[in-house]
Enzyme design. Structure first.
Site, PDB file in Angstrom:
ATOM      1  N   LYS A 153       0.924  -0.986   0.286  1.00 14.32           N
ATOM      2  CA  LYS A 153      -0.188  -0.184  -0.065  1.00 14.32           C
ATOM      3  C   LYS A 153       0.709   1.193  -0.257  1.00 14.32           C
ATOM      4  CE  LYS A 153      -0.907  -0.555   4.906  1.00 14.32           C
ATOM      5  NZ  LYS A 153      -1.223  -1.343   6.218  1.00 14.32           N
ATOM      6  N   ARG A 195     -10.503  -0.117  13.501  1.00 14.20           N
ATOM      7  CA  ARG A 195     -11.004   0.558  12.485  1.00 14.20           C
ATOM      8  C   ARG A 195     -11.934  -0.038  11.590  1.00 14.20           C
ATOM      9  NH1 ARG A 195      -4.960   0.944   9.688  1.00 14.20           N
ATOM     10  NH2 ARG A 195      -6.035  -1.459   9.166  1.00 14.20           N
ATOM     11  N   TYR A 244      15.281  31.342   5.797  1.00 16.70           N
ATOM     12  CA  TYR A 244      14.132  32.362   6.222  1.00 16.70           C
ATOM     13  C   TYR A 244      14.188  32.437   7.783  1.00 16.70           C
ATOM     14  CZ  TYR A 244      12.016  31.843   1.098  1.00 16.70           C
ATOM     15  OH  TYR A 244      11.145  31.619   0.130  1.00 16.70           O
ATOM     16  N   MET A 295      11.441  25.596   0.602  1.00 17.71           N
ATOM     17  CA  MET A 295      10.168  24.556   0.189  1.00 17.71           C
ATOM     18  C   MET A 295      11.551  23.522  -0.623  1.00 17.71           C
ATOM     19  SD  MET A 295       7.621  24.849  -3.481  1.00 17.71           S
ATOM     20  CE  MET A 295       6.636  26.363  -1.836  1.00 17.71           C
TER      21      MET A 295
HETATM   22  C1  LIG Z   1      -0.206  -1.947   6.835  1.00 21.52           C
HETATM   23  C2  LIG Z   1      -0.860  -3.526   7.006  1.00 21.52           C
HETATM   24  C3  LIG Z   1       0.079  -4.578   8.150  1.00 21.52           C
HETATM   25  C4  LIG Z   1       1.105  -4.225   7.732  1.00 21.52           C
HETATM   26  O1  LIG Z   1       1.661  -3.527   8.880  1.00 21.52           O
HETATM   27  P1  LIG Z   1       3.060  -3.775   8.875  1.00 21.52           P
HETATM   28  O2  LIG Z   1       3.449  -3.436  10.146  1.00 21.52           O
HETATM   29  O3  LIG Z   1       3.972  -2.822   8.447  1.00 21.52           O
HETATM   30  O4  LIG Z   1       3.654  -5.025   9.090  1.00 21.52           O
HETATM   31  C5  LIG Z   1      -0.951  -5.256   7.428  1.00 21.52           C
HETATM   32  N1  LIG Z   1      -2.329  -5.849   7.771  1.00 21.52           N
HETATM   33  C6  LIG Z   1      -2.872  -4.995   6.946  1.00 21.52           C
HETATM   34  C7  LIG Z   1      -4.362  -5.215   7.664  1.00 21.52           C
HETATM   35  C8  LIG Z   1      -2.327  -3.390   6.480  1.00 21.52           C
HETATM   36  O5  LIG Z   1      -2.971  -2.661   6.933  1.00 21.52           O
END
Ligand SMILES: *Cc1c(COP(=O)(O)O)cnc(C)c1O
Length: 441
Positions: free
Chosen positions: A107, A205, A336, A385
């Protein structure tokens, strides 16, 4: 003859020997007397969508051509070591039973490292699944030629055509969502489509509670459009070893056992179970079930720091270069707001990376350091920036020298600590305008 036989579409010869024999090659071949002559005539924009083989003895200095092609010369670049990815994959693999499947979490564009290259690497290594956050990420991987199963964790607001056409397997976390996907699957004439059922065991969640499962099982049994391929949950504190936190994790396991059994009872086919994340793989291998979900560890980031992760190798390294050095007397102010006040005569280097590249502005004024000229040097003044300034008084570094923001010498976790955040955020903050360069050793 070989050039023609191997269907090489473009040939560039460099060196006096080559030049002398240019008549033996096809008319469209190019020749240069030296590497310098080539570099003067050609730039990276003369090449696109080509695979380029560079061959020649070291005396020609062709590595400068590789640098030019990889845009290492004057840009800020995130270098990604794909061999390290493969090695980290094997590291976690070696802690699992041989038949346990690994879901690689890609992801947020592979935690910032780039999803296609990472997907290709873990596909070749035999990962069971990859998981992305949104449908578009999955569709892009399919377009690029990734054929292995892909799970989509956050498929809400999707274009179902894209989902089904690309064989992307959604996570289902509510009854409404299950009904919607069944409706859409029917609309598109899809049947027996694999979906992944999420249980909320303590993350709070998304996901089903135990009380909702009888209704879900009934709904799933009443149709043939979708089929539960797996049931899973997510741990909230697997990376925080302590009596209290581990007891919470064990409650999550117990609840997951109950829920996954309830779901399984409703079906004849085996439903895969998975709950472990990276930290969980090392700390709770007894609960690997059929599959585990490997995220941050794939990228070589140590989150437990108890020695158990010593086999990991860093994957990403954010680098830039010195573009200017000036000497200033004590009392001069830099940048800055005049926040960087020099307390001694100083050499100050400017580097082309700023907060728009993902260098967090809270690292200004000495909070952050970079590695240049063989040592750590503090950031001076406020980060701009697109640029920032670094105190290189104690080094003999020169314009053109490479500067590491994070990588071999400065771990991502150190930057995360300085910012009061986690390595995940540092990695995913490297902006898309920073070129990713992939390499193998
Ligand atoms: C991101 C995620 C993981 C992986 O988590 P890590 O701590 O990076 O290993 C596993 N399961 C779900 C549902 C996630 O969203």
């Amino acid at each position: 003859r070989l050039v023609a036989q191997r269907r090489i579409s473009r040939f560039i010869g460099i060196g006096p020997e080559m030049l002398r024999h240019s008549a033996l090659f096809a008319a469209d071949a190019e020749f240069y007397a030296s590497t310098d002559a080539f570099l003067e005539a050609r730039s990276v924009s003369d090449f696109a969508n080509e695979q380029i083989l560079i061959k020649g003895s070291p005396k020609f200095g062709f590595s400068r051509i590789a640098d030019m092609l990889e845009a290492r010369m004057n840009e800020t670049v995130l270098e990604v070591n794909l061999d390290a990815v493969a090695s980290n994959f094997n590291f976690y693999r070696s802690h699992l039973r041989p038949d346990t499947l690994v879901v690689c979490m890609l992801k947020a564009s592979g935690y910032g490292a780039g999803s296609y290259e990472l997907a290709k690497t873990v596909q070749d290594r035999g990962a069971g699944y990859i998981a992305v956050a949104v449908t578009d990420e999955g569709a892009d991987l399919r377009k690029a030629g990734i054929t292995m199963p892909i799970m989509v964790l956050n498929p809400k607001v999707v274009d179902y055509h894209t989902l089904f056409a690309n064989r992307l397997e959604p996570e289902i976390y509510s009854l409404d969502m299950a009904r919607e996907i069944i409706r859409e699957a029917r609309k598109y004439g899809v049947s027996d489509y694999p979906v992944h059922i999420k249980i909320d065991t303590g993350m709070h969640r998304l996901g089903f509670f135990k009380e909702q499962l009888p209704q879900l099982v009934e709904l799933l049994q009443s149709q043939s459009a979708i089929r539960p391929a797996s049931v899973f949950s997510h741990l909230a504190v697997a990376d925080m070893p302590s009596e209290a936190m581990d007891s919470y994790t064990r409650q999550q396991f117990a609840y997951f056992d109950e829920c996954s059994a309830l779901l399984q009872q409703g079906f004849k086919h085996h439903i895969l179970r998975h709950i472990l994340n990276t930290a969980g793989i090392l700390r709770f291998p007894d609960h690997q079930f059929d599959m585990v979900r490997l995220g941050i560890g794939l990228y070589g980031i140590k989150i437990l720091n108890d020695g158990s992760e010593d086999g990991l190798r860093p994957v990403s390294s954010l680098n830039t270069m010195v573009i200017s050095i000036k000497e200033w007397p004590s009392g001069t102010t830099i940048g800055y707001g005049r926040r960087g006040v020099l307390s001694r005569p100083s050499r100050i280097a400017t580097i082309p990376i700023g907060y728009a590249d993902g260098l967090n502005r809270h690292l200004s004024n000495g909070v952050g350091q970079v590695f240049v000229g063989g040592r750590r040097c503090p950031i001076v003044g406020n980060i701009c920036m697109d640029q920032c300034m670094v105190d290189v008084t104690d080094t003999d570094c020169q314009v053109g020298d490479r500067v590491e923001i994070f990588g071999e010498h400065i771990p991502v976790s150190e930057i995360a600590d300085a910012l009061g955040t986690i390595p995940y955020e540092v990695l995913t903050s490297v902006s898309t305008r920073v070129k990713r360069v992939y390499y193998r050793e």
